[in-house]
Scaffold this motif. Structure first.
Motif, PDB file in Angstrom:
ATOM      1  N   LEU A 176      31.852  36.108  40.169  1.00 36.71           N
ATOM      2  CA  LEU A 176      33.116  36.591  40.728  1.00 36.71           C
ATOM      3  C   LEU A 176      32.882  37.692  41.758  1.00 36.71           C
ATOM      4  N   LEU A 177      31.972  38.603  41.455  1.00 31.44           N
ATOM      5  CA  LEU A 177      31.674  39.690  42.383  1.00 31.44           C
ATOM      6  C   LEU A 177      31.194  39.144  43.716  1.00 31.44           C
ATOM      7  N   GLN A 178      30.252  38.199  43.663  1.00 29.74           N
ATOM      8  CA  GLN A 178      29.707  37.639  44.894  1.00 29.74           C
ATOM      9  C   GLN A 178      30.781  36.952  45.723  1.00 29.74           C
ATOM     10  N   ARG A 179      31.631  36.150  45.064  1.00 29.22           N
ATOM     11  CA  ARG A 179      32.649  35.413  45.816  1.00 29.22           C
ATOM     12  C   ARG A 179      33.718  36.343  46.383  1.00 29.22           C
ATOM     13  N   LEU A 180      34.135  37.341  45.609  1.00 35.44           N
ATOM     14  CA  LEU A 180      35.153  38.277  46.088  1.00 35.44           C
ATOM     15  C   LEU A 180      34.640  39.073  47.288  1.00 35.44           C
ATOM     16  N   GLU A 181      33.368  39.465  47.239  1.00 33.53           N
ATOM     17  CA  GLU A 181      32.808  40.202  48.372  1.00 33.53           C
ATOM     18  C   GLU A 181      32.664  39.306  49.597  1.00 33.53           C
ATOM     19  N   LEU A 182      32.375  38.024  49.379  1.00 33.47           N
ATOM     20  CA  LEU A 182      32.349  37.086  50.502  1.00 33.47           C
ATOM     21  C   LEU A 182      33.729  36.951  51.148  1.00 33.47           C
ATOM     22  N   GLU A 183      34.784  37.097  50.321  1.00 29.93           N
ATOM     23  CA  GLU A 183      36.155  37.029  50.837  1.00 29.93           C
ATOM     24  C   GLU A 183      36.579  38.335  51.505  1.00 29.93           C
ATOM     25  N   GLY A 184      35.693  39.332  51.492  1.00 32.23           N
ATOM     26  CA  GLY A 184      35.988  40.594  52.159  1.00 32.23           C
ATOM     27  C   GLY A 184      36.565  41.684  51.273  1.00 32.23           C
ATOM     28  N   ALA A 185      36.647  41.436  49.958  1.00 28.25           N
ATOM     29  CA  ALA A 185      37.219  42.430  49.050  1.00 28.25           C
ATOM     30  C   ALA A 185      36.187  43.498  48.698  1.00 28.25           C
ATOM     31  N   ARG A 186      36.670  44.692  48.352  1.00 25.49           N
ATOM     32  CA  ARG A 186      35.823  45.746  47.806  1.00 25.49           C
ATOM     33  C   ARG A 186      36.022  45.746  46.295  1.00 25.49           C
ATOM     34  N   VAL A 187      34.954  45.609  45.530  1.00 28.03           N
ATOM     35  CA  VAL A 187      35.058  45.342  44.099  1.00 28.03           C
ATOM     36  C   VAL A 187      34.344  46.425  43.291  1.00 28.03           C
ATOM     37  N   LEU A 188      35.032  46.917  42.272  1.00 31.89           N
ATOM     38  CA  LEU A 188      34.427  47.783  41.262  1.00 31.89           C
ATOM     39  C   LEU A 188      34.283  46.959  39.993  1.00 31.89           C
ATOM     40  N   TRP A 189      33.043  46.696  39.595  1.00 33.95           N
ATOM     41  CA  TRP A 189      32.780  45.854  38.420  1.00 33.95           C
ATOM     42  C   TRP A 189      32.494  46.751  37.219  1.00 33.95           C
ATOM     43  N   LEU A 190      33.284  46.608  36.176  1.00 30.87           N
ATOM     44  CA  LEU A 190      33.130  47.368  34.941  1.00 30.87           C
ATOM     45  C   LEU A 190      32.995  46.400  33.777  1.00 30.87           C
ATOM     46  N   LYS A 191      32.217  46.793  32.771  1.00 27.81           N
ATOM     47  CA  LYS A 191      31.907  45.875  31.679  1.00 27.81           C
ATOM     48  C   LYS A 191      32.448  46.334  30.333  1.00 27.81           C
ATOM     49  N   GLN A 192      33.088  47.497  30.290  1.00 23.76           N
ATOM     50  CA  GLN A 192      33.612  48.028  29.034  1.00 23.76           C
ATOM     51  C   GLN A 192      35.042  48.474  29.211  1.00 23.76           C
ATOM     52  N   MET A 193      35.830  48.336  28.134  1.00 27.06           N
ATOM     53  CA  MET A 193      37.230  48.713  28.189  1.00 27.06           C
ATOM     54  C   MET A 193      37.402  50.202  28.437  1.00 27.06           C
ATOM     55  N   VAL A 194      36.596  51.035  27.765  1.00 25.27           N
ATOM     56  CA  VAL A 194      36.771  52.478  27.872  1.00 25.27           C
ATOM     57  C   VAL A 194      36.519  52.967  29.291  1.00 25.27           C
ATOM     58  N   ARG A 195      35.531  52.398  29.961  1.00 20.67           N
ATOM     59  CA  ARG A 195      35.263  52.790  31.347  1.00 20.67           C
ATOM     60  C   ARG A 195      36.357  52.275  32.283  1.00 20.67           C
ATOM     61  N   ALA A 196      36.853  51.059  32.017  1.00 23.46           N
ATOM     62  CA  ALA A 196      37.924  50.503  32.845  1.00 23.46           C
ATOM     63  C   ALA A 196      39.198  51.329  32.706  1.00 23.46           C
ATOM     64  N   LEU A 197      39.468  51.800  31.497  1.00 18.32           N
ATOM     65  CA  LEU A 197      40.684  52.578  31.256  1.00 18.32           C
ATOM     66  C   LEU A 197      40.710  53.824  32.136  1.00 18.32           C
ATOM     67  N   GLY A 198      39.592  54.548  32.173  1.00 19.14           N
ATOM     68  CA  GLY A 198      39.535  55.752  32.997  1.00 19.14           C
ATOM     69  C   GLY A 198      39.591  55.442  34.480  1.00 19.14           C
ATOM     70  N   ALA A 199      38.886  54.388  34.897  1.00 14.74           N
ATOM     71  CA  ALA A 199      38.841  54.055  36.322  1.00 14.74           C
ATOM     72  C   ALA A 199      40.187  53.598  36.854  1.00 14.74           C
ATOM     73  N   ILE A 200      40.968  52.903  36.015  1.00 15.81           N
ATOM     74  CA  ILE A 200      42.272  52.411  36.469  1.00 15.81           C
ATOM     75  C   ILE A 200      43.322  53.509  36.386  1.00 15.81           C
ATOM     76  N   ARG A 201      43.221  54.380  35.387  1.00  7.87           N
ATOM     77  CA  ARG A 201      44.182  55.482  35.267  1.00  7.87           C
ATOM     78  C   ARG A 201      44.036  56.491  36.403  1.00  7.87           C
ATOM     79  N   THR A 202      42.807  56.792  36.785  1.00  3.85           N
ATOM     80  CA  THR A 202      42.540  57.783  37.845  1.00  3.85           C
ATOM     81  C   THR A 202      41.646  57.150  38.899  1.00  3.85           C
ATOM     82  N   PRO A 203      42.181  56.239  39.696  1.00  8.17           N
ATOM     83  CA  PRO A 203      41.356  55.526  40.680  1.00  8.17           C
ATOM     84  C   PRO A 203      40.990  56.415  41.869  1.00  8.17           C
TER      85      PRO A 203
END
Length: 415
Positions: free
Chosen positions: A20-47
């Motif tokens: 998904l990361l590779q394809r999204l970047e090919l489409e021109g998107a900037r992607v933050l890839w996170l693998k844990q809920m706790v890290r995603a929670l902080g990153a989405i709350r305070t982007p």
């Protein structure tokens, strides 16, 4: 559509995440890839920058996508969420959609379908909300998902198309979706509703109208069945001369009857029906009726009745069992009326269906209530099993022959 978009990807599977990361970047998107809920929670709350969309797997090593979304809802309005789920998690994904998530896809999925869903989600997020804005998706039921597949296929095609459905089923929304997802999206989308035109030929073929301005875009003709015979002949002539754009037409379910009566030219039908998209009525999709109620409530209540905090379970059940002859437009109208009548914090059945309080003679008998409940459960079971009677009978815990007999008695057609 995805160029320069900031997308958070929450996925613990290395292979899926890398793909998904590779394809999204090919489409021109900037992607933050996170693998844990706790890290995603902080990153989405305070982007660090505004988030255009979150792609989230249902299953995570330290929690779940549902838990992440629920925690975000508790502290504000999260960005649009596109959930990824296995077949066993569809019920959970549907529950999340009803809670305000944007969409979901099931594994395994085609990358083109995934990108179409994500592009639609991001594009819709950019649009200013209006009171009459309906959700871009058609619902959460299996029937709605099949309709989404037809829309995606029609968008990839270039032939003319015919959309069929009853009042208020969203034929105009489907036509617009096909255009927005197609290669013609940068060209004009021109809509002509024949029901409101006194001079159809001028509206379609006159200077500054219809065919004259659409160019390589999409011309949408609504209420095709009302087209006069002279307009039908001129339409065939215009298509025969070469048309750089694409024609999408919409009609009810009575076109064959009009052809049989001699009031509609079958050649027009044949030119358009190479791609045919039937929209099932809302009364056969009770889960979608409740979902649409919730989607519209989130948009309309804050403007018209901020003191109404939610929808009661009884009101949802009433919506589930209503026939909806006017489709989604009727649902929106009843919701607006209900918000104006509501006297408590929760929307009640009597707010949306005040006619039911007219008197004791309007009450359903117990036999009628049982029949209505049976009908709703059978429709829900058939919807969940994609029309497989044997599987639906198993869910309802009755014999297949018993289910078939009940369907015949209730006027529900089989597959």
């Amino acid at each position: 559509m995805l160029r320069n978009r900031y997308i958070v990807l929450v996925e613990d599977d290395e292979i899926m995440g890398s793909s998904l990361l590779q394809r999204l970047e090919l489409e021109g998107a900037r992607v933050l890839w996170l693998k844990q809920m706790v890290r995603a929670l902080g990153a989405i709350r305070t982007p660090t920058k505004p988030i255009d969309a979150v792609i989230c797997d249902i299953g995570l090593p330290d929690g779940s996508g549902e838990e992440l979304f629920s925690k975000l809802l508790g502290s504000g309005t999260p960005p649009p969420f596109l959930f990824i789920t296995g077949k066993g998690g569809i019920g959970q994904a549907v529950r999340l959609i009803k809670s305000g998530a944007a969409d979901y896809v099931t594994k395994p999925f085609e990358m083109s379908v995934f990108l179409e869903r994500l592009s639609l989600l991001v594009g819709n997020h950019d649009k200013p909300l209006q009171d009459d804005d309906f959700p871009p998706l058609m619902g959460v039921s299996a029937a709605a998902r099949r309709l989404e597949t037809l829309i995606a296929k029609a968008a990839r095609d270039s032939h003319h198309a015919l959309i069929r459905g009853g009042p208020g089923t969203g034929k105009d929304l489907v036509a617009r979706r096909i255009h927005d997802l197609s290669d013609r999206s940068a060209a004009p989308f021109v809509s002509v509703n024949l029901a409101g035109e006194s001079d159809m030929e001028a509206a379609l073929f006159g200077p500054g109208s219809g065919f004259d301005v659409v160019g390589e875009g999409t011309l949408f003709i609504n209420t095709l069945g009302k087209m006069t015979e002279p307009a039908q002949r001129q339409l065939l002539d215009r298509l025969g001369q070469g048309f750089d754009g694409r024609l999408i037409a919409a009609c009810g379910n009575d076109l064959e009857a009009l052809i049989a009566q001699g009031s509609f030219n079958p050649e027009v039908f044949y030119r358009l029906a190479r791609i045919e998209i039937p929209i099932p009525p809302l009364n056969t999709r009770p889960e979608d009726a409740v979902w649409l109620l919730q989607q519209l409530f989130h948009k309309l209540a804050v403007r018209h009745a901020p003191e109404v905090e939610g929808i009661s379970a009884l009101c949802e059940e009433a919506v589930r069992n209503h026939d909806w002859p006017g489709g989604g437009r009727e649902l929106r109208s009843r919701l607006l009326r209900g918000l104006g009548l509501a006297t408590g914090p929760l929307l009640q059945p009597s707010d949306m269906f005040p006619e039911r309080l007219a008197g004791p003679d309007d009450m359903l008998s117990l036999a009628e209530a049982r029949e209505a409940a049976e009908r709703a459960q059978i429709i829900a079971a058939l919807d969940r099993t994609n029309g497989q009677i044997g599987e639906a009978a198993r869910l309802l815990r009755i014999a297949r022959t018993t289910l078939w007999e009940k369907m015949q008695r209730l006027g529900l057609s089989g597959p």
